[in-house]
Write a protein that holds these residues in place. Structure first.
Motif, PDB file in Angstrom:
ATOM      1  N   MET A  53       0.819  -1.204   0.000  1.00 56.16           N
ATOM      2  CA  MET A  53       0.000   0.000   0.000  1.00 56.16           C
ATOM      3  C   MET A  53       0.857   1.261   0.000  1.00 56.16           C
ATOM      4  SD  MET A  53      -3.242   0.823  -0.065  1.00 56.16           S
ATOM      5  CE  MET A  53      -4.265  -0.382   0.788  1.00 56.16           C
ATOM      6  N   ALA A  56       1.370   1.868  -3.559  1.00 52.95           N
ATOM      7  CA  ALA A  56       0.109   2.175  -4.241  1.00 52.95           C
ATOM      8  C   ALA A  56      -0.316   3.620  -3.971  1.00 52.95           C
ATOM      9  CB  ALA A  56      -0.978   1.208  -3.777  1.00 52.95           C
ATOM     10  N   SER A  57      -0.279   4.029  -2.717  1.00 47.64           N
ATOM     11  CA  SER A  57      -0.688   5.398  -2.366  1.00 47.64           C
ATOM     12  C   SER A  57       0.391   6.414  -2.733  1.00 47.64           C
ATOM     13  CB  SER A  57      -1.004   5.496  -0.875  1.00 47.64           C
ATOM     14  OG  SER A  57       0.117   5.122  -0.101  1.00 47.64           O
ATOM     15  N   THR A  89      -1.732   8.488  -8.529  1.00 49.94           N
ATOM     16  CA  THR A  89      -2.063   7.408  -7.580  1.00 49.94           C
ATOM     17  C   THR A  89      -2.917   6.312  -8.219  1.00 49.94           C
ATOM     18  OG1 THR A  89      -3.914   8.752  -6.753  1.00 49.94           O
ATOM     19  CG2 THR A  89      -1.855   8.834  -5.524  1.00 49.94           C
ATOM     20  N   THR A  90      -3.730   6.682  -9.207  1.00 44.29           N
ATOM     21  CA  THR A  90      -4.504   5.663  -9.932  1.00 44.29           C
ATOM     22  C   THR A  90      -3.548   4.726 -10.673  1.00 44.29           C
ATOM     23  OG1 THR A  90      -6.383   7.161 -10.246  1.00 44.29           O
ATOM     24  CG2 THR A  90      -6.250   5.254 -11.697  1.00 44.29           C
ATOM     25  N   THR A  93      -1.492   2.630  -8.095  1.00 48.19           N
ATOM     26  CA  THR A  93      -2.360   1.619  -7.484  1.00 48.19           C
ATOM     27  C   THR A  93      -2.561   0.433  -8.412  1.00 48.19           C
ATOM     28  OG1 THR A  93      -3.541   3.250  -6.127  1.00 48.19           O
ATOM     29  CG2 THR A  93      -4.672   1.169  -6.564  1.00 48.19           C
ATOM     30  N   THR A  96       0.812  -1.498  -8.712  1.00 48.07           N
ATOM     31  CA  THR A  96       1.124  -2.181  -7.451  1.00 48.07           C
ATOM     32  C   THR A  96       0.213  -3.383  -7.223  1.00 48.07           C
ATOM     33  OG1 THR A  96       1.857  -0.081  -6.482  1.00 48.07           O
ATOM     34  CG2 THR A  96       1.389  -1.878  -4.959  1.00 48.07           C
ATOM     35  N   SER A  97      -1.052  -3.268  -7.556  1.00 50.31           N
ATOM     36  CA  SER A  97      -2.006  -4.375  -7.383  1.00 50.31           C
ATOM     37  C   SER A  97      -1.580  -5.590  -8.195  1.00 50.31           C
ATOM     38  CB  SER A  97      -3.413  -3.931  -7.810  1.00 50.31           C
ATOM     39  OG  SER A  97      -3.861  -2.859  -7.014  1.00 50.31           O
ATOM     40  N   ILE A 124      -5.776  -2.880  -1.597  1.00 52.16           N
ATOM     41  CA  ILE A 124      -4.835  -2.129  -2.436  1.00 52.16           C
ATOM     42  C   ILE A 124      -5.560  -1.602  -3.668  1.00 52.16           C
ATOM     43  CG2 ILE A 124      -2.697  -2.239  -3.774  1.00 52.16           C
ATOM     44  CD1 ILE A 124      -1.771  -4.476  -1.898  1.00 52.16           C
ATOM     45  N   ASN A 127      -7.760   1.318  -2.988  1.00 51.56           N
ATOM     46  CA  ASN A 127      -7.027   2.553  -2.714  1.00 51.56           C
ATOM     47  C   ASN A 127      -7.168   3.558  -3.861  1.00 51.56           C
ATOM     48  OD1 ASN A 127      -4.823   4.113  -1.212  1.00 51.56           O
ATOM     49  ND2 ASN A 127      -3.862   3.821  -3.206  1.00 51.56           N
ATOM     50  N   MET A 128      -7.565   3.065  -5.033  1.00 49.31           N
ATOM     51  CA  MET A 128      -7.762   3.919  -6.201  1.00 49.31           C
ATOM     52  C   MET A 128      -8.772   5.031  -5.904  1.00 49.31           C
ATOM     53  SD  MET A 128      -8.577   2.548 -10.039  1.00 49.31           S
ATOM     54  CE  MET A 128      -7.211   1.394  -9.915  1.00 49.31           C
TER      55      MET A 128
END
Length: 492
Positions: A53, A56-57, A89-90, A93, A96-97, A124, A127-128
């Protein structure tokens, strides 16, 4: 956008109090139902999702809070900043996912907690839609408090009703992920009604570089404790990591409430430094430090004194989680150090834009933590309690290096460790003999815990009133004024 900090703090405190009270009710039920083995699985799921995360963030919570706070009075700049950060961040994320799923499949496919980690990895993906940093920068604390409390209450009621035995473990993690999605999407819809994204002039390069440093800086605590839990799982097993996780969760509940004061003032501090003067910034910072320490020190020392009772209560009266008691005792001291570090790191170094330098200092602490843990393994002294102790030592080293940066390079004339701030720690130390005496003469877990809290709070308040502490009396005056206003409205 001139909102009262005390009002913001009130809404944030209400939210954080609910985040303590509700888990206190539900956590014993969950821990008793899933038992220590499945708790270990869940701890590993939380551990791996937490570290992924971070990427992702991509540090947007800290960085976005600062940048949006600077431009929140300029609608055009505000829209461009938010849109650019959302696109970043999109992307992070999504990437990372994918990496998270690949990583688990390659390295943990045969582990018992594999499926738990995969399910919890949905957080995760969700988080989008996590845009709470925008709400905090715009100081929409009333919306955050109301929305989150409603969702938390529903979540806790469903947990109490449906989670009874180990057979309900999967339902519990499904529910946790689902509620997280609802919480994020609610904030996303709210923000979209206020701000329309503008993709015509994206400023990706401008934000990417500073966000790299924030990725490390904003997640110091997660990185250190992630290392601890991962090494515990590798050397002692997931159950021992689970004991560590239980203590960490309990400490985090108290820490979140303490963090309220720092959190609600960050946007204002950043805005003051950018648009007003350094003197105005320092005046507010000094007030925040005194109020923060007034609550932080007694909370930390108090938790130390009631660690055993808290663990037994969270285990629903059983002794199954007793190995977590010494871990929680060290965590209570660790909470004190991360609280002080937040002031130095978040409210000074970060707001002055020196996150890159601070990230290097944090990295030094991480290497030290790794070395100390390795020494414990090499000398056959590796236990969960000693692991968090090494993290405590590492954090103290980082804190010393950061304070040196503030004094010598930033030239910030702030006496953080002066007696006027640390007197609250001196007063709180009296809790140790008080709780020791009560715990030795009162055998009932709940009764001794209540007596500990009442005795410590009473003596602390008496001391503050006796010395006529200005910070405490000032807060007391504000509370009485608020109550008077509410009472007058009720009569009218």
């Amino acid at each position: 956008m001139s909102r009262s900090i005390s009002k913001n703090a009130f809404f944030k405190a209400v939210l954080n109090v609910s985040n303590i009270i509700l888990p206190i009710i539900v956590m014993p039920i969950v821990l008793s139902a899933i038992q220590d083995k499945l708790n270990g699985y869940m701890t590993m799921g939380e551990t791996w999702t937490a570290v992924f995360m971070i990427f992702a963030s991509f540090g947007v919570y800290q960085y976005g809070l600062r940048e949006v706070s600077k431009v929140r009075d300029d609608k055009d700049k505000l829209t461009k900043t938010i849109t650019s950060l959302f696109v970043i961040t999109t992307t992070t994320t999504a990437v990372t996912s994918i990496f998270y799923a690949i990583f688990l499949t390659i390295f943990h496919r045969n582990d018992a907690y594999f499926y738990t980690c995969m399910v919890m990895g949905l957080n995760i993906v969700f988080n989008m839609f996590n845009v709470e940093w925008i709400n905090e920068a715009l100081e929409n604390y009333d919306f955050i408090a109301l929305k989150t409390m409603i969702i938390k209450i529903i979540y806790n009621l469903l947990t109490i009703y449906f989670v009874k035995t180990q057979a309900d473990f999967l339902f519990y993690i499904y529910l946790t992920c689902g509620i997280n999605f609802i919480n994020n999407i609610s904030s996303f819809i709210y923000i979209k009604k206020m701000i329309h994204f503008d993709f015509s002039d994206l400023q990706i390069k401008k934000h990417i570089k500073p966000m790299f440093s924030v990725v490390i800086l904003a997640n110091t605590y997660i990185l250190y404790t992630w290392l601890d839990k991962n090494m515990l799982n590798s050397n002692l097993g997931s159950t021992e990591a689970g004991y560590y996780g239980v203590a960490q969760k309990i400490m985090s509940m108290i820490d979140i409430l303490m963090f309220t004061i720092v959190q609600v003032s960050m946007a204002r501090l950043s805005n003051y430094l950018e648009n007003h003067s350094k003197e105005v910034y320092l005046n507010l910072l000094n007030k925040v430090i005194k109020i923060y320490f007034l609550f932080l020190f007694p909370a930390s020392i108090g938790l130390l004194g009631v660690s055993k009772q808290v663990i037994i209560i969270m285990g629903k009266g059983t002794d199954i989680y007793l190995p977590a008691v010494p871990i929680l005792m060290v965590f209570s001291v660790y909470m004190l150090t991360i609280g002080i570090d937040r002031i130095i790191s978040d409210q000074i170094i970060y707001i002055f834009g020196r996150e890159k330098t601070d990230a290097k200092l944090v990295f030094i602490g991480g290497i030290l933590n790794l070395i100390l843990n390795a020494l414990l393994i090499f000398t056959n002294m590796f236990t969960p309690t000693k692991v968090i102790a090494t993290t405590l030592v590492s954090n103290l080293v980082v804190m010393a290096l950061e304070y040196r940066l503030v004094k010598n390079e930033l030239n910030i004339n702030i006496k953080l460790f002066a007696f006027e701030n640390f007197k609250y720690l001196c007063y709180s130390l009296i809790f140790i003999p008080i709780t020791f005496v009560i715990n030795n003469f009162i055998s009932g877990t709940i009764l001794s815990c209540i007596l500990d809290i009442l005795a410590c709070c009473s003596i602390y308040f008496i001391i503050l009133i006796a010395i006529r502490d200005k910070v405490f009396l000032g807060l007391l005056s504000i509370v009485f004024k608020k109550l008077k206003v509410l009472y007058n409205h009720r009569i009218i």
